[in-house]
Motif scaffolding. Structure first.
Motif, PDB file in Angstrom:
ATOM      1  N   LEU A  58      34.190   8.269  16.030  1.00 16.22           N
ATOM      2  CA  LEU A  58      33.083   8.846  16.825  1.00 16.22           C
ATOM      3  C   LEU A  58      31.976   9.359  15.917  1.00 16.22           C
ATOM      4  O   LEU A  58      30.785   9.277  16.254  1.00 16.22           O
ATOM      5  N   SER A  59      32.366   9.898  14.770  1.00 14.20           N
ATOM      6  CA  SER A  59      31.365  10.412  13.853  1.00 14.20           C
ATOM      7  C   SER A  59      30.535   9.268  13.264  1.00 14.20           C
ATOM      8  O   SER A  59      29.298   9.369  13.130  1.00 14.20           O
ATOM      9  N   ALA A  60      31.190   8.144  12.976  1.00  6.71           N
ATOM     10  CA  ALA A  60      30.453   6.963  12.493  1.00  6.71           C
ATOM     11  C   ALA A  60      29.519   6.439  13.582  1.00  6.71           C
ATOM     12  O   ALA A  60      28.377   6.054  13.309  1.00  6.71           O
ATOM     13  N   ALA A  61      29.983   6.461  14.834  1.00  6.42           N
ATOM     14  CA  ALA A  61      29.158   5.964  15.949  1.00  6.42           C
ATOM     15  C   ALA A  61      27.891   6.804  16.102  1.00  6.42           C
ATOM     16  O   ALA A  61      26.806   6.278  16.378  1.00  6.42           O
ATOM     17  N   LEU A  62      28.027   8.114  15.905  1.00  7.60           N
ATOM     18  CA  LEU A  62      26.862   9.010  16.021  1.00  7.60           C
ATOM     19  C   LEU A  62      25.791   8.631  14.988  1.00  7.60           C
ATOM     20  O   LEU A  62      24.605   8.482  15.310  1.00  7.60           O
ATOM     21  N   LEU A  63      26.236   8.455  13.755  1.00  5.42           N
ATOM     22  CA  LEU A  63      25.286   8.124  12.682  1.00  5.42           C
ATOM     23  C   LEU A  63      24.622   6.771  12.949  1.00  5.42           C
ATOM     24  O   LEU A  63      23.402   6.618  12.828  1.00  5.42           O
ATOM     25  N   LEU A  64      25.440   5.792  13.373  1.00  5.26           N
ATOM     26  CA  LEU A  64      24.891   4.444  13.607  1.00  5.26           C
ATOM     27  C   LEU A  64      23.974   4.420  14.824  1.00  5.26           C
ATOM     28  O   LEU A  64      22.995   3.677  14.861  1.00  5.26           O
ATOM     29  N   GLY A  65      24.296   5.253  15.830  1.00  5.85           N
ATOM     30  CA  GLY A  65      23.409   5.373  16.995  1.00  5.85           C
ATOM     31  C   GLY A  65      22.050   5.909  16.566  1.00  5.85           C
ATOM     32  O   GLY A  65      21.000   5.441  17.031  1.00  5.85           O
ATOM     33  N   ARG A  66      22.077   6.860  15.654  1.00  4.34           N
ATOM     34  CA  ARG A  66      20.824   7.442  15.159  1.00  4.34           C
ATOM     35  C   ARG A  66      20.029   6.437  14.336  1.00  4.34           C
ATOM     36  O   ARG A  66      18.852   6.640  14.066  1.00  4.34           O
ATOM     37  N   CYS A  67      20.693   5.363  13.890  1.00  2.00           N
ATOM     38  CA  CYS A  67      20.004   4.283  13.163  1.00  2.00           C
ATOM     39  C   CYS A  67      19.589   3.177  14.128  1.00  2.00           C
ATOM     40  O   CYS A  67      19.218   2.071  13.686  1.00  2.00           O
TER      41      CYS A  67
ATOM     42  N   VAL B 189      30.986   9.101   8.604  1.00  2.00           N
ATOM     43  CA  VAL B 189      29.539   9.147   8.339  1.00  2.00           C
ATOM     44  C   VAL B 189      29.201   8.336   7.085  1.00  2.00           C
ATOM     45  O   VAL B 189      28.232   7.572   7.063  1.00  2.00           O
ATOM     46  N   GLN B 190      30.028   8.492   6.050  1.00  3.16           N
ATOM     47  CA  GLN B 190      29.778   7.769   4.795  1.00  3.16           C
ATOM     48  C   GLN B 190      29.812   6.252   5.020  1.00  3.16           C
ATOM     49  O   GLN B 190      28.912   5.523   4.596  1.00  3.16           O
ATOM     50  N   ALA B 191      30.870   5.803   5.722  1.00  2.00           N
ATOM     51  CA  ALA B 191      30.997   4.357   5.967  1.00  2.00           C
ATOM     52  C   ALA B 191      29.821   3.870   6.817  1.00  2.00           C
ATOM     53  O   ALA B 191      29.276   2.783   6.579  1.00  2.00           O
ATOM     54  N   ALA B 192      29.414   4.675   7.798  1.00  6.04           N
ATOM     55  CA  ALA B 192      28.299   4.286   8.677  1.00  6.04           C
ATOM     56  C   ALA B 192      27.003   4.125   7.878  1.00  6.04           C
ATOM     57  O   ALA B 192      26.218   3.192   8.109  1.00  6.04           O
ATOM     58  N   MET B 193      26.782   5.047   6.921  1.00  9.48           N
ATOM     59  CA  MET B 193      25.574   4.933   6.086  1.00  9.48           C
ATOM     60  C   MET B 193      25.618   3.659   5.248  1.00  9.48           C
ATOM     61  O   MET B 193      24.621   2.936   5.125  1.00  9.48           O
ATOM     62  N   THR B 194      26.796   3.371   4.682  1.00  8.73           N
ATOM     63  CA  THR B 194      26.927   2.152   3.874  1.00  8.73           C
ATOM     64  C   THR B 194      26.653   0.925   4.734  1.00  8.73           C
ATOM     65  O   THR B 194      25.945   0.002   4.317  1.00  8.73           O
ATOM     66  N   ILE B 195      27.213   0.930   5.945  1.00  7.01           N
ATOM     67  CA  ILE B 195      27.025  -0.223   6.833  1.00  7.01           C
ATOM     68  C   ILE B 195      25.546  -0.388   7.170  1.00  7.01           C
ATOM     69  O   ILE B 195      24.985  -1.490   7.080  1.00  7.01           O
ATOM     70  N   ASN B 196      24.888   0.709   7.544  1.00  7.34           N
ATOM     71  CA  ASN B 196      23.468   0.592   7.916  1.00  7.34           C
ATOM     72  C   ASN B 196      22.633   0.097   6.748  1.00  7.34           C
ATOM     73  O   ASN B 196      21.726  -0.725   6.921  1.00  7.34           O
TER      74      ASN B 196
END
Ligand SMILES: Cc1cc2nc3c(=O)[nH]c(=O)nc-3n(C[C@H](O)[C@H](O)[C@H](O)COP(=O)(O)OP(=O)(O)OC[C@H]3O[C@@H](n4cnc5c(N)ncnc54)[C@H](O)[C@@H]3O)c2cc1C
Length: 321
Positions: free
Chosen positions: A31-40, A304-311
């Motif tokens: 869910l935390s990764a989804a939040l970051l990716l949603g913001r992207c 969050v870290q993985a989400a940033m890397t993915i984006n």
């Protein structure tokens, strides 16, 4: 005459996949990764099924700003705060298979009504957690999360200065018992048969006034709310304790990483680099499924870290050099 500006990102008018990212697992990491990716503004599908690892626990502790929140409430808040991010979709679904495709990955899942569906994505984030393997002692499973505890950082404060036990054998039980002695002066190690303790371990435990009981245990006796009352030995003797700590073995909750060929560590965790990238291109992992400390806040941070890397990886793919 000035030429029209080149598009900043080379994103095809018609996306080649249903989503940019599919996240498997809707716990703290997912869910935390989804939040970051949603913001992207990323197109995200979160597929989560069943309960998080700490489902039997009354509260999540040591989570900054949420100390003592119920596990289900923490995740409810996590889902609620995704609502403004309209490119993020959360589905109750169990992902049964993932395969590589020309543009990324294809996923097969089973929804909560038992109806199957498929979806395609550019990247995958595995946030699938682990499952604990409790010893087959009557009472262990029934009291797990309340009278049987795994982590003093999560629950030690709640049982401080009370009679405690530590269950297990060998090196692991010694280390855990010494750690627990910070929270209580009355700690007993129960090895449930031969403890396989070295002389040095016994000396260190003695020094902290930690008693060792090696008699076989019959069962754990608790009350209706799941609190431990007694450890009952096979000889009928009862040892009154408020809680018993154990360090259970564990395995991956999902075998998707293994089936995808992702490298794993000697303990069975999914290997990732500092950014959450697994050994398989396009597949990322975060939370308890990966090596390191297992706590809800750490799982969220890894998400969050993985989400940033993915984006950032997606952005590099979209921006012409
Ligand atoms: C009893 C207990 C108490 C705890 N108390 C605390 C505490 O007080 N404080 C703290 O910080 N930590 C605590 N923890 C640790 C905490 O629960 C974990 O660190 C945290 O849940 C890890 O989050 P995660 O997202 O990595 O995994 P999880 O929370 O386990 O979430 C993973 C999710 O993925 C789902 N999933 C797996 N495979 C699939 C699939 N194929 N398709 C769809 N979904 C899938 C699972 O069903 C699960 O819902 C406790 C743990 C236990 C066991």
């Amino acid at each position: 005459m000035s030429r029209p500006a080149a598009p900043r990102h080379s994103v095809p008018a018609q996306p080649l996949t249903d989503y940019d990212v599919i996240i498997v697992g809707a716990g703290s990491a997912g869910l935390s990764a989804a939040l970051l990716l949603g913001r992207c503004l990323r197109r995200v599908l979160v597929c989560g099924s069943a309960a998080p690892r700490n489902v039997t626990s009354p509260a999540v502790h040591a989570f900054f700003s949420r100390d003592g929140v119920k596990p289900a409430e923490l995740l409810r808040l996590g889902r609620e705060q995704l609502a403004p991010y309209t490119t993020v979709q959360v589905r109750t679904a169990y992902v049964t298979a993932i395969e590589s495709t020309a543009n990324g990955f294809g996923l097969t899942a089973e929804g909560d009504t038992g109806r199957g569906f498929t979806a395609t994505t550019r990247k995958i984030l595995l946030a699938t957690g682990v499952a604990d393997e409790l010893p087959p002692l009557p009472g262990m499973r029934e009291l797990w999360g309340r009278g049987v505890l795994h982590c003093p950082y999560c629950h030690g404060w709640e049982v401080r200065d009370t009679p405690l036990a530590v269950y297990g054998q060998g090196k692991t039980v010694t280390g855990l018992a010494l750690l627990i002695s910070r929270w209580s002066k009355d700690v007993v190690v129960c090895t449930d048969g031969p403890g396989h303790l070295t002389n040095n371990a016994r000396r260190r435990l003695r020094h902290q006034k930690i008693q060792v009981r090696e008699e076989p245990i019959s069962h754990l006796e608790g009350n209706r709310s799941g609190q431990l009352r007694h450890i009952v030995f096979e000889n009928g003797e009862k040892l009154a304790r408020r809680a018993v700590f154990i360090h259970p073995a564990q395995h991956q909750r999902s075998d998707l990483a293994q089936r995808l060929g992702c490298r794993r560590t000697s303990t069975g965790a999914v290997w990732v680099d500092k950014g959450g990238q697994t050994s398989c291109p396009g597949i990322y992992a975060a939370g308890d499924a990966t090596p390191g400390a297992q706590k809800a806040l750490i799982a969220a941070a890894e998400g969050v870290q993985a989400a940033m890397t993915i984006n950032e990886t997606l952005t590099r793919e979209e921006c012409p050099r």
